[in-house]
Design a protein around this motif. Structure first.
Motif, short mmCIF file in Angstrom:
data_model
loop_
_atom_site.label_atom_id
_atom_site.label_comp_id
_atom_site.label_asym_id
_atom_site.label_seq_id
_atom_site.Cartn_x
_atom_site.Cartn_y
_atom_site.Cartn_z
N MET A 122 0.84 -1.18 0.00
CA MET A 122 0.00 0.00 0.00
C MET A 122 0.88 1.23 0.00
SD MET A 122 -2.81 1.21 2.82
CE MET A 122 -1.74 1.33 4.22
N PRO A 123 0.61 2.20 -0.87
CA PRO A 123 1.39 3.43 -0.85
C PRO A 123 1.13 4.20 0.44
CG PRO A 123 0.14 3.24 -2.90
CD PRO A 123 -0.32 2.17 -1.99
N ALA A 124 2.19 4.64 1.07
CA ALA A 124 2.02 5.47 2.25
C ALA A 124 1.46 6.81 1.82
CB ALA A 124 3.36 5.65 2.95
N ILE A 125 0.78 7.47 2.75
CA ILE A 125 0.16 8.76 2.43
C ILE A 125 1.19 9.72 1.86
CG2 ILE A 125 -1.01 10.76 3.43
CD1 ILE A 125 -2.75 8.26 3.13
N GLY A 126 2.41 9.73 2.40
CA GLY A 126 3.45 10.62 1.92
C GLY A 126 3.90 10.34 0.50
N SER A 147 3.45 6.96 -17.92
CA SER A 147 3.57 6.91 -16.46
C SER A 147 2.35 6.23 -15.87
CB SER A 147 3.69 8.32 -15.87
OG SER A 147 4.87 8.94 -16.29
N ARG A 148 2.54 5.74 -14.65
CA ARG A 148 1.43 5.16 -13.90
C ARG A 148 1.18 6.05 -12.69
NH1 ARG A 148 4.18 0.37 -15.71
NH2 ARG A 148 2.81 -0.66 -17.19
N PHE A 149 -0.06 6.48 -12.55
CA PHE A 149 -0.48 7.31 -11.44
C PHE A 149 -1.37 6.47 -10.52
CE2 PHE A 149 0.40 10.17 -14.93
CZ PHE A 149 1.07 11.23 -14.34
N VAL A 150 -1.00 6.36 -9.25
CA VAL A 150 -1.81 5.63 -8.29
C VAL A 150 -2.53 6.65 -7.42
CG1 VAL A 150 -1.77 4.04 -6.33
CG2 VAL A 150 -0.26 3.64 -8.28
N VAL A 151 -3.85 6.51 -7.35
CA VAL A 151 -4.69 7.41 -6.57
C VAL A 151 -5.56 6.59 -5.62
CG1 VAL A 151 -4.76 9.14 -8.42
CG2 VAL A 151 -6.57 7.44 -8.28
N ARG A 152 -6.06 7.26 -4.60
CA ARG A 152 -6.99 6.58 -3.69
C ARG A 152 -8.27 6.24 -4.44
NH1 ARG A 152 -6.54 6.66 1.80
NH2 ARG A 152 -4.70 7.71 2.59
N SER A 153 -8.81 5.09 -4.18
CA SER A 153 -10.06 4.68 -4.78
C SER A 153 -11.21 5.46 -4.14
CB SER A 153 -10.28 3.18 -4.57
OG SER A 153 -11.49 2.77 -5.15
N SER A 154 -12.08 5.98 -4.99
CA SER A 154 -13.27 6.70 -4.51
C SER A 154 -14.38 6.48 -5.52
CB SER A 154 -12.97 8.20 -4.37
OG SER A 154 -12.83 8.79 -5.64
N SER A 155 -15.56 6.96 -5.20
CA SER A 155 -16.67 6.81 -6.14
C SER A 155 -16.37 7.52 -7.46
CB SER A 155 -17.96 7.34 -5.52
OG SER A 155 -17.82 8.71 -5.19
N THR A 197 -12.97 8.19 -8.70
CA THR A 197 -11.82 7.58 -9.39
C THR A 197 -12.16 6.20 -9.96
OG1 THR A 197 -10.90 6.72 -7.31
CG2 THR A 197 -10.12 8.88 -8.06
N ARG A 198 -13.13 5.52 -9.39
CA ARG A 198 -13.53 4.22 -9.94
C ARG A 198 -14.30 4.36 -11.25
NH1 ARG A 198 -14.17 3.17 -4.40
NH2 ARG A 198 -16.42 3.56 -4.50
N GLU A 227 -7.52 -1.71 -10.78
CA GLU A 227 -7.41 -1.77 -9.34
C GLU A 227 -6.01 -2.28 -8.99
OE1 GLU A 227 -9.57 -4.92 -6.85
OE2 GLU A 227 -10.95 -3.22 -6.92
N THR A 228 -5.40 -1.73 -7.96
CA THR A 228 -4.05 -2.17 -7.59
C THR A 228 -4.11 -3.45 -6.77
OG1 THR A 228 -4.00 -0.89 -5.55
CG2 THR A 228 -3.22 0.21 -7.56
N GLU A 229 -2.95 -4.01 -6.51
CA GLU A 229 -2.86 -5.24 -5.73
C GLU A 229 -3.02 -5.01 -4.23
OE1 GLU A 229 0.83 -7.03 -6.77
OE2 GLU A 229 0.25 -7.33 -8.85
N GLU A 230 -3.08 -3.76 -3.80
CA GLU A 230 -3.14 -3.45 -2.38
C GLU A 230 -4.50 -3.73 -1.75
OE1 GLU A 230 -1.64 -1.24 -4.50
OE2 GLU A 230 0.40 -1.33 -3.77
N GLY A 231 -5.40 -4.30 -2.49
CA GLY A 231 -6.71 -4.63 -1.93
C GLY A 231 -7.83 -3.96 -2.69
N ARG A 232 -8.96 -4.60 -2.62
CA ARG A 232 -10.12 -4.12 -3.36
C ARG A 232 -10.58 -2.75 -2.87
NH1 ARG A 232 -15.21 -7.79 -3.12
NH2 ARG A 232 -16.12 -6.18 -1.85
N ASN A 233 -10.81 -1.87 -3.82
CA ASN A 233 -11.34 -0.54 -3.55
C ASN A 233 -10.46 0.31 -2.64
OD1 ASN A 233 -13.55 -0.96 -5.21
ND2 ASN A 233 -14.79 -1.76 -3.56
#
Length: 112
Positions: free
Chosen positions: A1-5, A61-69, A71-72, A94-100
């Motif tokens: 999981m990407p850290a908030i920072g 590039s790949r941009f990873v963002v928090r999942s939300s209503s 961004t999905r 969806e990333t490998e860090e878990g669903r949603n």
């Protein structure tokens, strides 16, 4: 999981919407900001091409963002604006860090 920072870039997700009709009743479309979110950016590849005697380059590039209503709902018909440049979306998953939890957006920037 990407850290908030690690979500250290601000990107704007844009969507083309119908804003009205022209004089011959054809729809008129305009890009509008859907959401501005924090993201992590990882460059995937770059390249050069030659067409019509001119050389241009691309950056993927790949941009990873928090999942939300919001961004999905992002799809390749949307686009990103990052650091003053427009990025065309190639894919969303969806990333490998878990669903949603996080969404990965692969995008390409052309520079001529």
């Amino acid at each position: 999981m990407p850290a908030i920072g690690k979500l250290d870039r601000r990107i704007t997700i844009e969507r083309e919407i119908e804003t009205g009709r022209n004089e011959v009743n054809e729809p008129v479309y305009e890009w509008t900001a859907l959401a501005t979110v924090w993201a992590r950016r990882r460059d995937a590849s770059d390249g050069e091409r030659e067409a019509a005697g001119q050389v241009g380059s691309t950056l993927m590039s790949r941009f990873v963002v928090r999942s939300s209503s919001v961004t999905r709902t992002v799809t390749p018909v949307d686009r990103l604006n990052y650091s003053g440049a427009t990025w065309n979306i190639l894919g969303v998953k969806e990333t490998e860090e878990g669903r949603n939890r996080f969404v990965e957006i692969t995008a390409i920037k052309d520079s001529d």
